[in-house]
Scaffold this active site. Structure first.
Site, short mmCIF file in Angstrom:
data_model
loop_
_atom_site.label_atom_id
_atom_site.label_comp_id
_atom_site.label_asym_id
_atom_site.label_seq_id
_atom_site.Cartn_x
_atom_site.Cartn_y
_atom_site.Cartn_z
N CYS A 25 0.90 -1.04 0.17
CA CYS A 25 -0.04 0.12 0.09
C CYS A 25 0.86 1.26 0.11
O CYS A 25 2.07 1.16 0.18
CB CYS A 25 -0.83 -0.02 1.43
N ARG A 76 1.60 1.35 -5.98
CA ARG A 76 1.54 0.43 -4.91
C ARG A 76 0.17 -0.19 -4.49
O ARG A 76 0.15 -1.11 -4.00
CB ARG A 76 2.02 1.29 -3.79
N TRP A 127 -3.68 -1.69 -1.31
CA TRP A 127 -3.52 -2.76 -2.21
C TRP A 127 -4.09 -3.89 -1.16
O TRP A 127 -3.41 -4.47 -0.29
CB TRP A 127 -2.20 -3.01 -2.61
N ASN A 143 0.95 -0.05 5.94
CA ASN A 143 1.24 -0.95 4.64
C ASN A 143 1.90 -2.16 5.34
O ASN A 143 2.75 -2.03 6.09
CB ASN A 143 2.31 -0.11 3.87
N GLY A 144 1.44 -3.54 4.95
CA GLY A 144 1.92 -4.64 5.27
C GLY A 144 1.10 -5.61 5.88
O GLY A 144 -0.19 -5.58 5.39
N GLU A 148 9.73 -20.92 -19.38
CA GLU A 148 9.37 -19.53 -18.83
C GLU A 148 10.65 -18.68 -19.25
O GLU A 148 10.51 -17.53 -19.56
CB GLU A 148 9.28 -19.69 -17.14
N LYS A 205 10.35 -15.42 -21.33
CA LYS A 205 10.67 -14.19 -20.63
C LYS A 205 11.68 -13.36 -21.84
O LYS A 205 11.76 -12.25 -22.18
CB LYS A 205 11.49 -14.02 -19.44
N GLU A 212 9.73 -12.20 -25.10
CA GLU A 212 8.75 -11.11 -24.98
C GLU A 212 9.31 -10.06 -24.82
O GLU A 212 8.85 -8.85 -25.29
CB GLU A 212 7.67 -11.23 -23.76
N HIS A 259 15.04 -35.50 -30.17
CA HIS A 259 13.99 -35.96 -30.93
C HIS A 259 13.42 -34.83 -32.11
O HIS A 259 12.68 -34.86 -32.56
CB HIS A 259 12.79 -36.14 -30.24
N LYS A 309 -0.77 -5.98 -20.11
CA LYS A 309 -0.47 -6.60 -18.92
C LYS A 309 -1.42 -7.33 -18.74
O LYS A 309 -1.47 -8.46 -17.91
CB LYS A 309 -0.26 -5.41 -17.66
C1 F6R Z 1 4.33 -13.15 -19.42
C2 F6R Z 1 2.97 -12.85 -18.89
C3 F6R Z 1 1.92 -13.50 -19.44
C4 F6R Z 1 0.76 -13.70 -18.40
C5 F6R Z 1 -0.41 -14.00 -18.86
C6 F6R Z 1 -1.68 -14.44 -18.18
O1 F6R Z 1 5.41 -12.64 -18.79
O2 F6R Z 1 2.98 -11.98 -17.93
O3 F6R Z 1 1.89 -14.65 -19.94
O4 F6R Z 1 1.39 -14.75 -17.71
O5 F6R Z 1 -0.86 -13.26 -19.95
O6 F6R Z 1 -1.69 -13.34 -17.12
P1 F6R Z 1 -2.57 -13.56 -15.79
O7 F6R Z 1 -1.70 -14.37 -14.87
O8 F6R Z 1 -2.93 -12.33 -15.36
O9 F6R Z 1 -3.93 -14.39 -16.12
#
Ligand code: F6R
Length: 607
Positions: free
Chosen positions: A2, A27, A74, A98-99, A480, A484, A487, A503, A602
């Site tokens: 927060c 935050r 938050w 906050n916490g 993963e 990373k 992207e 294979h 996002k």
């Molecule tokens: C990659 C990334 C995306 C999300 C995906 C699902 O770094 O952030 O692949 O993981 O869009 O998003 P959530 O977890 O919000 O359902």
């Protein structure tokens, strides 16, 4: 996570508090509020929603005065609502926090039994009650009352407290949540970070763990929790406002990578019961003995976390697990129903495909658990139960701290199930729980060695492609790592199960292809070394992620990144960290838009 702000001086407090909260909205933004003193008492104005909602409310209900506190929330304990918004006021005491107060349940029961009435579901209100009691019990001043209350709480916190009966003083305390004090002329400020007050002052005192601060217009007194004075020179901040918002880091992603030890510690708070060798999941009322099958549904990084979850739950609870891409699940008329537990994993809690998969599963009679980072978001609300990660808001598009807190949640859930199915014996549960508590320190150790990844990023950052290989629970980490890199650096990368390489993908290997191989110590070690040798024999460049103390690996790998040892079930939480840093530094080397990579968003709210 927060945001908190406090002001005492000669100017009107509310515009300063609201200005500070605007900078702290990153935050959290579930609710916001202020408490400002004038004419004998403080006025609390607060409401659910973003800061804009509070600003509208303040137009109708102004809060004049020259001392006050403000908060942007938050939510962790208690859903986002007007009642749960801070500040919380009990008697003459206003508190922002906050916490997480770890022992909030026991304290609430104790206080309620002796007559305290609660108006919110928050852990914070408990602290306000404790201070109110200390003041009414004769504490000579607010600082002493706060000190007495602090002796009763444990957890992570940054509190600021105001007393209507002493309207010249703010008292703050910090343990494991950030706090700074800004110094002005005839006025002083308190905040979660410097961004909130940078437009007012650049002279900052950074408050350390276990410290209290008593702040008036003309003085700032720092002590430890026993009242022993602590001295500190102010630092003059030269960062720009934007840099400051990122805590001095170049990008939010790097900041969030560094926040992971704290995020993991927050996710563990209140959930590890070492006395009973068990996990406390108060809000999850699943009868584990009746669960015939678990089906994870998720997308992207959350899907990779689910693949690790499969490994953990099958190993520790011996319940069969399937992992489904949410975007595929509902389109093939899945066989799912009563007896199945569907676990929907979503950082945002808003991903449309995951939400549709949850609806499909519920419609067919399955029970649904959501693992999410955002309280009261759509997926947890749709689910029967929710398990929240406490990563705090993740701003960088590439998920980092949400992923590791998801992994920790999976581990907790697997132990919880294992204890109930009888497949996980108490001594092994104890060992894993103790190791979980060690993780923040080990994670910090890996992240603190990040400079090595920066060097490797420069050495290999011009490659046209990367291959990531892993076995067992390291296979999802290979996926993963590849995601990373793709992207944020736009370099093509593939994650592969190491045993599958021969294979097909082995055809890709030549001296130009960097191959990141995950080879921590464990049952798959020898096999993974064989895969590594196959790469070596074809002149591939090998970057090995291995366990500290492994002195053999250097003879095969071109580069070796070492992480601390831990049980095999928890290794993914450490081995993913170098991959996050590698991707970050490669992207930084290439100069891409790391926090907002092209074509991405996002939260993906379309199917
Ligand atoms: C990659 C990334 C995306 C999300 C995906 C699902 O770094 O952030 O692949 O993981 O869009 O998003 P959530 O977890 O919000 O359902």
């Amino acid at each position: 996570m927060c945001g908190i702000v406090g002001y005492v001086g000669a100017r009107q407090a509310t515009p300063i508090l609201v200005g500070g909260l605007r900078k702290l909205e990153y935050r959290g933004y579930d609710s916001a509020g202020v408490s400002v003193w004038s004419e004998g008492q403080s006025r609390v104005v607060r409401c659910r929603g973003k800061l804009a909602a509070l600003e509208d409310k303040l137009v109708k209900e102004p809060a004049p005065g020259t001392i006050g506190i403000g908060h942007t929330r938050w939510a962790t304990h208690g859903r986002p609502s007007d009642e749960n918004a801070h500040p919380h006021k009990v008697g003459a005491i206003s508190v922002i926090h906050n916490g997480i107060i770890e022992n909030h349940l026991a304290l609430r029961q104790e206080l309620a039994a002796s007559g305290s009435k609660f108006t919110s579901e928050t852990d914070t209100e408990i602290f306000a009650h404790l201070i109110d009691r200390a003041v009414r019990g004769g504490a000579p001043d607010l600082t002493t009352a706060v000190r007495q209350a602090l002796a009763k709480v444990h957890g992570a916190y940054a509190f600021v407290v105001m007393n209507d009966k002493d309207p010249s003083t703010l008292v703050a305390a910090k343990n494991a949540s950030p706090m700074v004090v800004g110094l002005g002329d005839g006025e002083n400020f308190i905040a979660s970070d410097v961004t909130a007050i940078l437009s007012e002052t650049r002279r900052i005192l950074f408050i350390d763990e276990g410290e209290m601060v008593t702040v008036t217009r003309d003085a700032v007194v720092i002590t430890d929790f026993d009242g022993k004075p602590r001295t500190r020179e102010p630092k003059v901040i030269t960062w720009s406002a934007m840099q400051a918002e990122k805590g001095g880091y170049k990008h939010f992603m790097l900041k969030e990578i560094h926040e992971q030890p704290r995020a993991v510690a927050d996710t563990l708070v209140g959930r590890v019961d070492l006395e009973r060798d068990d996990v406390v999941l108060d809000d999850v009322k699943i009868d584990a003995t009746k669960v015939k099958r678990i089906i994870f549904v998720a997308c992207g990084t959350s899907y990779h976390a689910s693949l690790v979850g499969e490994f953990m739950i099958e190993a520790l609870a011996r319940i069969p697990v399937e992992v489904e891409l949410a975007s595929e699940f509902r389109y093939r008329d899945p066989i799912v129903g009563p007896g199945d537990l569907v676990v929907a994993v979503s950082q945002s809690g808003e991903t449309a495909d995951t939400m549709a998969a949850v609806r499909e599963a519920k419609g067919k009679g399955a029970q649904v658990l959501a693992i999410s980072n955002v309280l009261e978001s759509s997926i947890p609300r749709l689910a029967d139960w929710a398990f929240y990660t406490h990563a705090g808001p993740e701003i960088g598009v590439a998920s980092t701290k949400a992923f590791t807190t998801q992994l920790v949640s999976m581990a907790l859930f697997a132990i919880y199930l294992g204890r109930r199915t009888g497949k996980l014996a108490a001594p092994r549960a104890r060992e894993l729980l103790a190791e979980l508590l060690q993780l923040p320190t080990k994670m910090k150790d890996v992240i603190d060695h990040g400079a090595q990844l920066q060097v490797l990023a420069r050495r290999y950052g011009n490659a046209h492609g990367f291959l990531f290989l892993g076995r067992g629970a390291q296979y999802p980490i290979a996926l993963e790592g590849a995601l990373k890199l793709k992207e944020i650096s736009y370099i093509h990368a593939e994650g592969y199960a190491a045993g599958e390489m021969k294979h097909g993908p082995i055809a890709l290997i030549d001296e130009h292809l960097p191959v990141v191989v995950l080879v921590p110590r464990g049952p798959n070690y020898e096999k993974a070394i064989s895969n590594l040798s196959e790469v070596k024999a074809r002149s591939g460049k090998i970057l090995a992620i291995a366990t500290r103390g492994d002195t053999d690996i250097g003879s095969t790998a071109d580069e070796v990144v070492l992480v601390p040892d831990c049980p095999v079930e928890l290794q993914p939480i450490l081995t993913v960290l170098p991959l996050q840093l590698l991707s970050y530094y490669v992207a930084d080397f290439k100069g891409t838009d790391i926090d907002q990579p092209r074509n991405l968003a996002k939260s993906v709210t379309v199917e």
